[in-house]
Write a protein that holds these residues in place. Structure first.
Motif, PDB file in Angstrom:
ATOM      1  N   ALA A 115      -1.348  -4.602  -5.730  1.00 41.78           N
ATOM      2  CA  ALA A 115      -1.022  -4.425  -4.313  1.00 41.78           C
ATOM      3  C   ALA A 115      -2.057  -5.114  -3.418  1.00 41.78           C
ATOM      4  O   ALA A 115      -1.713  -5.722  -2.396  1.00 41.78           O
ATOM      5  N   SER A 145      -1.343  -8.268  -0.809  1.00 42.24           N
ATOM      6  CA  SER A 145      -1.513  -8.002   0.618  1.00 42.24           C
ATOM      7  C   SER A 145      -2.627  -8.822   1.264  1.00 42.24           C
ATOM      8  O   SER A 145      -2.552  -9.158   2.447  1.00 42.24           O
ATOM      9  N   PHE A 158       6.564 -10.922  -4.823  1.00 41.11           N
ATOM     10  CA  PHE A 158       6.881  -9.720  -4.052  1.00 41.11           C
ATOM     11  C   PHE A 158       8.383  -9.456  -4.049  1.00 41.11           C
ATOM     12  O   PHE A 158       8.815  -8.302  -4.172  1.00 41.11           O
ATOM     13  N   VAL A 198       3.688  -0.186  -6.383  1.00 44.17           N
ATOM     14  CA  VAL A 198       3.099  -1.451  -5.948  1.00 44.17           C
ATOM     15  C   VAL A 198       3.553  -1.767  -4.527  1.00 44.17           C
ATOM     16  O   VAL A 198       2.749  -2.159  -3.661  1.00 44.17           O
ATOM     17  N   PHE A 199       4.827  -1.586  -4.264  1.00 43.00           N
ATOM     18  CA  PHE A 199       5.363  -1.822  -2.918  1.00 43.00           C
ATOM     19  C   PHE A 199       4.748  -0.862  -1.907  1.00 43.00           C
ATOM     20  O   PHE A 199       4.361  -1.265  -0.803  1.00 43.00           O
ATOM     21  N   ARG A 257       1.107  -1.845  -1.352  1.00 45.75           N
ATOM     22  CA  ARG A 257       1.039  -3.161  -0.716  1.00 45.75           C
ATOM     23  C   ARG A 257       1.337  -3.062   0.774  1.00 45.75           C
ATOM     24  O   ARG A 257       0.655  -3.682   1.593  1.00 45.75           O
ATOM     25  N   GLN A 258       2.327  -2.265   1.142  1.00 43.98           N
ATOM     26  CA  GLN A 258       2.654  -2.096   2.559  1.00 43.98           C
ATOM     27  C   GLN A 258       1.500  -1.433   3.310  1.00 43.98           C
ATOM     28  O   GLN A 258       1.218  -1.765   4.453  1.00 43.98           O
ATOM     29  N   THR A 308       1.996   4.952   5.680  1.00 44.68           N
ATOM     30  CA  THR A 308       2.618   3.746   5.143  1.00 44.68           C
ATOM     31  C   THR A 308       3.837   3.339   5.959  1.00 44.68           C
ATOM     32  O   THR A 308       4.032   2.177   6.297  1.00 44.68           O
TER      33      THR A 308
END
Length: 287
Positions: free
Chosen positions: A108, A112, A123, A168-169, A172-173, A284
């Motif tokens: 992540a 990012s 991604f 991971v998403f 990452r956000q 998030t």
């Protein structure tokens, strides 16, 4: 009038939420109560399933004829098969969470903070894997694990779960929303990429990481399809989540005690990470 109606609305909302919470928790409460029935009483209850009159209310009892801890005694001392499956569930969960704690934040962070060729493609692939159900990726996973010689081993369940796309998403956000000035100031002071990761990114992302670990715990603790697919020839490596249907199918009188033992770790983890779950999801915002 507005001020007088507001407390009434709050009381009504709290009452409705309390009723809804009791309805949701009713299966857990009944399971806990039935765990104090004797095994003989439980076996008699399980054998009577399906023999009720459709036109009459099913008879249920929330208190045993005699309070007993025999179910727990049988599970924990006499017959340790349930305890063995419980230990396998703990093993899978701990190993998967340890791997995710290492690899998911690193991936992540790279997606990012770094700009490199193919970043958006990676991604988008993670987003695609997040949307696909397990049944779609099952065959490629089986072929890959068989080629690696990992089928019917504990690693067949553990390794694919280390790179969970949703978490991971999620991280990452969260990391993408961190101000770049924070890392630039650290780099001016001489901090490198690794130091920025361990001393800035991880501490700042603690709520999101805690939320991801707590949510991932529920996935790991309730594994069913993966062990059934990857451990088809190793019944001794199956977790308790897989074997529960067999326990209920052939009543041994300890189903409810086993269910209580199975529920408690998830309950404790949820309560411990409750604040992180709420704050992590809020911060998030899935941007």
């Amino acid at each position: 009038m507005r001020h007088t109606n507001r407390p009434r609305r709050h009381l009504l909302a709290r009452f409705l939420l309390l009723v809804l919470a009791l309805v949701i928790l009713l299966p857990v409460i009944v399971t806990a109560l039935y765990s104090f029935f004797s095994p003989e009483e439980i076996r008699a209850f399980m054998e009577s399933r399906g023999s009720y009159d459709a036109t009459a209310w099913m008879e249920t009892r929330l208190s045993p004829r005699m309070f007993s801890l025999s179910q727990y005694w049988k599970v924990l001392v006499v017959d340790t098969s349930v305890l063995h499956m419980f230990a396998m569930s703990v093993f899978y969960t701990v190993m998967i969470l340890l791997g995710q704690a290492v690899f998911v934040p690193m991936l992540a962070y790279a997606l990012s903070r770094f700009r490199f060729r193919g970043r958006n493609i990676i991604f988008m692939a993670i987003l695609l894997l997040m949307l696909l159900p397990y049944q779609v990726t099952m065959v490629p996973n089986v072929l890959t694990l068989r080629r690696m010689g990992l089928m019917n081993t504990v690693w067949a369940v553990i390794l694919p779960m280390w790179f969970a796309p949703f978490y991971v998403f999620l991280l990452r956000q969260f990391m993408a929303s961190l101000p770049g000035e924070l890392f630039e100031a650290a780099q001016v002071d001489g901090a490198g990429t690794i130091r920025c990761y361990f001393h800035i990114a991880l501490p700042v992302c603690r709520p999101a990481i805690g939320a991801a670990l707590a949510l991932s715990f529920a996935d790991c603790w309730n594994l069913v399809e993966q062990p059934m697919t990857y451990l088809g020839q190793r019944a001794d490596l199956q977790p308790l989540s897989v074997m529960f249907n067999q326990l209920v199918g052939e009543s041994t009188g300890v189903e409810f005690a086993g269910a209580v033992i199975y529920i408690l770790p998830a309950l404790f983890v949820y309560l411990y990470f409750l604040e992180d779950i709420l704050s992590g999801i809020q911060l998030t915002e899935l941007k």
